[in-house]
Scaffold this motif. Structure first.
Motif, mmCIF file in Angstrom:
data_model
loop_
_atom_site.group_PDB
_atom_site.id
_atom_site.type_symbol
_atom_site.label_atom_id
_atom_site.label_comp_id
_atom_site.label_asym_id
_atom_site.label_seq_id
_atom_site.Cartn_x
_atom_site.Cartn_y
_atom_site.Cartn_z
ATOM 1 N N MET A 17 39.773 22.121 43.110
ATOM 2 C CA MET A 17 39.944 22.785 44.490
ATOM 3 C C MET A 17 41.228 23.753 44.516
ATOM 4 N N LEU A 18 42.295 23.288 43.926
ATOM 5 C CA LEU A 18 43.449 24.418 43.937
ATOM 6 C C LEU A 18 43.128 25.522 43.098
ATOM 7 N N ALA A 19 42.550 25.241 42.006
ATOM 8 C CA ALA A 19 42.135 26.594 41.108
ATOM 9 C C ALA A 19 41.290 27.360 41.850
ATOM 10 N N LEU A 20 40.101 26.711 42.606
ATOM 11 C CA LEU A 20 39.354 27.625 43.267
ATOM 12 C C LEU A 20 39.678 28.408 44.403
ATOM 13 N N LEU A 21 40.853 27.739 45.131
ATOM 14 C CA LEU A 21 41.590 28.454 46.025
ATOM 15 C C LEU A 21 42.332 29.562 45.360
ATOM 16 N N GLU A 22 42.970 29.514 44.093
ATOM 17 C CA GLU A 22 43.705 30.552 43.743
ATOM 18 C C GLU A 22 42.776 31.564 43.057
ATOM 19 N N LEU A 23 41.561 31.142 42.705
ATOM 20 C CA LEU A 23 40.484 32.356 42.695
ATOM 21 C C LEU A 23 40.233 33.052 43.488
ATOM 22 N N LYS A 24 39.994 32.464 44.757
ATOM 23 C CA LYS A 24 39.817 33.194 45.917
ATOM 24 C C LYS A 24 40.861 34.118 46.280
ATOM 25 N N ARG A 25 42.133 33.624 46.077
ATOM 26 C CA ARG A 25 43.210 34.378 46.541
ATOM 27 C C ARG A 25 43.297 35.862 45.918
ATOM 28 N N GLY A 26 42.941 35.643 44.429
ATOM 29 C CA GLY A 26 42.867 36.732 43.427
ATOM 30 C C GLY A 26 41.798 37.847 43.859
ATOM 31 N N ARG A 27 40.896 37.519 44.674
ATOM 32 C CA ARG A 27 39.836 38.276 45.150
ATOM 33 C C ARG A 27 40.201 38.861 46.536
ATOM 34 N N LEU A 28 41.449 38.715 47.072
ATOM 35 C CA LEU A 28 41.482 39.156 48.500
ATOM 36 C C LEU A 28 42.122 40.261 48.664
ATOM 37 N N PRO A 29 42.593 40.918 47.359
ATOM 38 C CA PRO A 29 42.987 42.336 47.710
ATOM 39 C C PRO A 29 41.687 43.431 47.797
#
Length: 280
Positions: free
Chosen positions: A177-189
């Motif tokens: 779940m932490l890795a998924l959050l970081e993956l999503k964070r990388g798409r926010l730009p």
């Protein structure tokens, strides 16, 4: 805003003669957005500033700054009133195709810290209702918990809080779940127009499947993961045309497309039976 504040000041003057500890609240909103000239708020009046480009939902993309107009509006009200609250929007429009991909915790963190730096803000109301029942919004439980923590201490670092929440809430599935959050964070730009792409969806689906496998046999954790699964599959449905085109353009065969609509639709319906929270 000046006319409204003149009226509210008179109400405060009358009420506070008998109830000096009471506060009278009014809004900076729509036609009363801009701070007035030549008038100050009564000491017992609270002005709550509603949204604008400084709201969390307007800052999901980290490249979007607070506009000069909004910065001047907030700073201007600080000169008019000594008691300021904020009305923060974490909702999205019902027409949005991004409702199932909108993790706002980092934008929320920027909003709280920016308001704290401005000074004068002592209250926050967060509008976070969801426009697409029966499922909850992306990261809803985490967002709510972080909001409460930031209200207690706007300067607190949220990364340890995010890890603490995931370890406590998702148990053995916390790493995924932490890795998924970081993956999503990388798409926010790339939010909103290019939030989801093929490589993101591949990695996200793999992490989701690994989390479910890790939590196998634990109905409580699986129920919590179901809320995340629904939003991920709905995102795959909402972005299906772009994902499909990108898959075929990369040489994929029609029969090999990993997320056909009929499969995703049925999985969403099946997962609803496991989800922990509903609006209906």
């Amino acid at each position: 805003a000046g006319l409204i504040l003149h009226f509210v000041n008179q109400v405060a003057e009358i009420v506070c003669r008998e109830f000096p500890d009471q506060r009278i609240l009014t809004l900076s909103y729509n036609f009363s957005s801009a701070p007035p000239v030549g008038i100050k708020a009564h000491p017992n009046v609270i002005v709550q500033i509603c949204g604008g480009g400084a709201a969390t939902q307007a800052r999901i993309n980290p490249n979007v700054p607070v506009s000069r107009q909004d910065a001047e509006r907030y700073a201007g009200w600080a000169q008019v009133c000594d008691r300021l609250w904020a009305w923060d929007y974490q909702v999205n429009g019902i027409q949005s195709i991004n409702d199932n991909f909108k993790p706002p915790m980092w934008a929320m963190d920027r909003t709280f810290k920016w308001l704290h730096e401005l000074g004068g803000f002592t209250g926050m109301f967060i509008e976070a209702e969801w426009n697409c029942p029966p499922v909850l919004p992306d990261c809803y439980e985490l967002n709510t918990w972080l909001s409460a923590k930031l209200m207690l201490d706007p300067e607190i670092a949220i990364e340890p809080l995010i890890r603490d929440f995931c370890e406590g809430y998702y148990g053995t599935a916390a790493p995924q779940m932490l890795a998924l959050l970081e993956l999503k964070r990388g798409r926010l730009p790339f939010y909103q127009l290019r939030t989801v792409d093929l490589e993101f969806m591949r990695q996200a689906q793999d992490l989701m499947a690994a989390a479910e496998q890790t939590a196998a046999g634990d109905p409580i954790i699986l129920g919590r993961l179901a809320d995340v699964r629904i939003n991920l599959d709905l995102a795959a449905l909402q972005w299906r045309h772009q994902l499909w085109i990108e898959f075929l353009a990369g040489g994929g065969e029609v029969a090999d497309y990993p997320w056909p609509m009929c499969m995703l639709r049925q999985r969403v319906l099946d997962t609803l039976e496991q989800a922990t929270s509903y609006w209906w």
